[in-house]
Write an enzyme that holds these catalytic residues in place. Structure first.
Site, mmCIF file in Angstrom:
data_model
loop_
_atom_site.group_PDB
_atom_site.id
_atom_site.type_symbol
_atom_site.label_atom_id
_atom_site.label_comp_id
_atom_site.label_asym_id
_atom_site.label_seq_id
_atom_site.Cartn_x
_atom_site.Cartn_y
_atom_site.Cartn_z
ATOM 1 N N GLU A 110 18.675 6.283 -30.841
ATOM 2 C CA GLU A 110 19.316 5.620 -31.994
ATOM 3 C C GLU A 110 20.745 6.127 -32.157
ATOM 4 O OE1 GLU A 110 19.986 6.972 -35.189
ATOM 5 O OE2 GLU A 110 18.923 8.881 -35.232
ATOM 6 N N THR A 145 19.950 14.707 -42.709
ATOM 7 C CA THR A 145 19.605 13.287 -42.699
ATOM 8 C C THR A 145 18.176 13.137 -43.217
ATOM 9 O OG1 THR A 145 18.579 13.171 -40.503
ATOM 10 C CG2 THR A 145 20.995 13.117 -40.588
ATOM 11 N N CYS A 146 17.670 11.905 -43.221
ATOM 12 C CA CYS A 146 16.300 11.705 -43.699
ATOM 13 C C CYS A 146 15.283 12.338 -42.759
ATOM 14 C CB CYS A 146 16.003 10.217 -43.864
ATOM 15 S SG CYS A 146 16.160 9.253 -42.349
ATOM 16 N N ASN A 147 15.669 12.564 -41.509
ATOM 17 C CA ASN A 147 14.720 13.099 -40.530
ATOM 18 C C ASN A 147 14.952 14.552 -40.145
ATOM 19 O OD1 ASN A 147 13.020 10.897 -40.174
ATOM 20 N ND2 ASN A 147 14.456 9.892 -38.795
ATOM 21 N N GLU A 174 24.778 3.282 -44.247
ATOM 22 C CA GLU A 174 24.683 2.739 -42.894
ATOM 23 C C GLU A 174 23.302 2.162 -42.598
ATOM 24 O OE1 GLU A 174 25.852 4.100 -38.339
ATOM 25 O OE2 GLU A 174 25.730 5.597 -39.927
ATOM 26 N N THR A 175 22.241 2.867 -43.030
ATOM 27 C CA THR A 175 20.885 2.385 -42.749
ATOM 28 C C THR A 175 20.609 1.063 -43.451
ATOM 29 O OG1 THR A 175 20.067 4.642 -42.449
ATOM 30 C CG2 THR A 175 18.435 2.940 -42.887
ATOM 31 N N ILE A 176 20.978 0.966 -44.720
ATOM 32 C CA ILE A 176 20.778 -0.284 -45.463
ATOM 33 C C ILE A 176 21.627 -1.399 -44.862
ATOM 34 C CG2 ILE A 176 21.229 -1.431 -47.679
ATOM 35 C CD1 ILE A 176 18.628 0.143 -47.621
ATOM 36 N N GLY A 223 20.696 0.809 -52.173
ATOM 37 C CA GLY A 223 21.628 1.657 -51.439
ATOM 38 C C GLY A 223 22.632 0.786 -50.711
ATOM 39 N N ALA A 224 23.677 1.408 -50.185
ATOM 40 C CA ALA A 224 24.692 0.624 -49.472
ATOM 41 C C ALA A 224 25.258 1.408 -48.295
ATOM 42 C CB ALA A 224 25.816 0.225 -50.431
#
Length: 426
Positions: free
Chosen positions: A112, A49-51, A190-192, A187-188
Site C-alpha cells: 500500500e 498510523t491506524c496500524n 487521505e484514507t477517506i 473525516g477528510a
C-alpha cells in the site's frame, strides 16, 4: 552510535492497544522533544498510523528499555502490557525494517502506498521538532530513495489494494447495487479521500463528507460531486446513510450508540454498514451490538485484503531484494562515514606534529644550523613522532595476545605491498 526502531503494529497488538499508543498530530512535536530530553536518544522520529506506532531513534548506546518505559508512561500503560506487544530492531535490522515499512512490505495491505506519505510526514514533523540530525536525516533520504526504486522497478503498487479499497469491497458484498446506496464519510484525510474515489468509481448514488471544518470537507467533496457537512450534522445524515466509513484523528468517539439507534428508527431499521478505520476508534464499539448495524474495524478487513493480495505476492520478493540492497548500501555508507571521521582526526594529529617539527627546524636555522642538518632532523623527528603512538599500541596489543593487530597493521600500512625482500633468503 546506535540506531533502533521500536514500536507496535497490527501484527503484534490489537486495535484496543494500538489506539491507546497512538499519537495525535498535535502531540507529536512535544512528544519528540520530551523523548530526546528524557531518554538517551539524540535523534528521534515518530510514525503513528491506524496500524502502527513506531519510534526511530539514534542513541550513543542501545537503550530500548528506557524508551519503552517512556512510551508506556506517556500513554499511561503498564510497562508489562507494552512489552508484551512491542518489538525492537537495532542497527542493520532497524534500517531494513524502516525500509520495509516505507515500501509497504510490513503493511496490513501489502504494497500500500499511503505508508510512504505517512513516513514523509513523520520526517517533516521531526524536522519541525528539531529532533532529526545527521543519521536520521541520511536514513530517511535513503529510505525514500529505496521506496521509489521499489515502486518504479516492481509491480508491488499495481492492482490498487488498500484499507480503503477493502472497505468499499466489503460494502459491495452487503449492498450488491451501490448505484442505489448513499454513503456518509467521516473525516477528510487521505484514507477517506481514497474511499470517496473508490465509491465514486463504483457509481454510488450519493456521498456526504462530514468533517470538523467545512472548508476541508468541501475541498474533498468537490472532487467527487459530493456534499459537505460539519460533524455536528452527522445525526441528521445518518438516517439517509446506507454506508458509513470513518477515519479521523479524534481522541474521542464521534459516533455513539444513541445517535445510531435514532437513525435506525427513522430508517425503519433498514441496515447500516459501518467501517471504523480510525485508531483511536471513531465509532463506539457498542454500536456493533445493534441488530441492524454491520460494524467493522480496521482489523476486520484482513480477509477482504487477503483476497486482493495474490497479484502482489510475486512482486514482493523482488521488493525484498531491493530493500536488502538498499539496507546494505546505507550501512556501507555509514561505515565509510565512520572512516572519514577517523581519517580526519588522524590528519589533524599528523598536521599538528608536522607544525611542531617545522617550528623546531625554523629555530635551528635561526641558530645557524646547516640546511642539510635541519632537513635530516626534520625528517627524523617527524618520522619518530608519527610512528611513536602506533608502535606503542602495537606492542601493547601483541603483548595482550592480539596477534590480529599485526595483520591489521600490515594491511593498514600496506606493508605487504612493495616491501623490500630479504636477499639472504633468496
Amino acid at each position: 552510535m546506535a540506531f533502533i526502531a521500536l514500536g507496535i503494529n497490527h501484527k503484534t497488538a490489537s486495535v484496543e492497544v494500538r489506539e491507546r499508543v497512538a499519537f495525535t498530530p498535535e502531540q507529536l512535536v512535544e512528544a519528540l522533544q520530551q523523548l530526546c530530553r528524557l531518554t538517551p536518544s539524540r535523534e528521534a522520529a515518530i510514525l503513528s498510523t491506524c496500524n502502527r506506532s513506531e519510534l526511530y531513534l539514534e542513541q550513543d548506546q542501545l537503550s530500548s528499555d528506557e524508551v519503552l518505559k517512556w512510551l508506556a508512561d506517556y500513554h499511561r500503560l503498564s510497562l508489562d502490557e507494552l512489552r508484551a506487544c512491542a518489538y525492537v530492531h537495532s542497527e542493520q535490522d532497524a534500517v531494513r525494517h524502516m525500509m520495509r515499512v516505507a515500501c509497504g512490505l510490513d503493511s496490513m495491505v501489502l504494497g500500500e502506498p499511503q505508508i510512504l506519505g505517512q513516513l514523509k510526514s513523520a520526517y517533516a514533523v521531526a524536522r519541525e521538532a528539531g529532533t532529526v540530525g545527521p543519521l536520521l536525516g541520511r536514513l530517511f533520504q535513503a529510505t525514500f530513495s529505496t521506496a521509489k526504486t521499489v515502486r518504479t522497478d516492481t509491480a508491488i503498487g499495481e492492482n490498487p489494494v488498500s484499507v480503503a479499497f477493502a472497505a468499499v469491497s466489503l460494502a459491495k458484498q452487503i449492498f450488491a447495487d451501490l448505484h442505489r446506496s448513499q454513503a456518509l464519510l467521516i473525516g477528510a484525510g487521505e484514507t477517506i479521500s481514497l474511499v470517496a474515489r473508490h465509491l465514486h468509481d463504483q457509481g454510488i448514488k450519493r456521498i456526504v463528507v462530514a468533517n470538523r471544518t467545512l472548508e476541508r470537507a468541501s475541498q474533498l467533496a468537490e472532487q467527487f460531486g459530493a456534499h459537505a457537512v460539519l460533524l455536528s450534522d452527522i445525526p441528521d445524515e445518518l438516517a439517509h446513510s446506507d454506508i458509513v466509513i470513518s477515519s479521523t484523528a479524534s481522541q474521542l468517539p464521534i459516533l455513539g450508540k444513541g445517535a445510531v439507534e435514532s437513525a435506525l428508527k427513522k430508517r425503519k431499521h433498514k441496515p447500516i454498514f459501518m467501517v471504523d478505520i480510525a485508531v483511536p476508534r471513531d465509532i463506539e464499539p457498542q454500536v456493533g451490538e445493534l441488530d441492524d448495524v454491520y460494524l467493522y474495524t480496521v482489523d476486520d478487513l484482513h480477509e477482504v485484503i487477503e483476497e486482493n493480495l495474490k497479484s502482489r505476492q510475486g512482486a514482493a520478493q523482488a521488493a525484498e531484494e531491493l530493500v536488502a540492497a538498499g539496507t546494505e548500501d546505507f550501512m556501507q555508507r555509514l561505515r565509510e562515514l565512520a572512516a572519514v571521521d577517523v581519517l580526519k582526526a588522524y590528519r589533524q594529529q599528523a598536521e599538528r606534529l608536522r607544525d611542531e617539527e617545522l617550528a623546531k627546524a625554523q629555530r635551528m636555522l635561526v641558530n645557524g644550523a646547516s640546511a642539510e642538518d635541519v632537513l635530516a632532523q626534520l625528517a627524523r623527528g617527524l618520522t619518530n613522532k608519527l610512528l611513536h603512538a602506533p608502535s606503542v599500541r602495537m606492542k601493547k596489543l601483541t603483548a595482550e595476545g592480539r596477534i590480529d593487530a599485526l595483520s591489521l597493521a600490515q594491511e593498514l600500512f600496506a606493508l605487504d605491498e612493495g616491501a623490500p625482500q630479504d636477499k639472504g633468503l633468496q
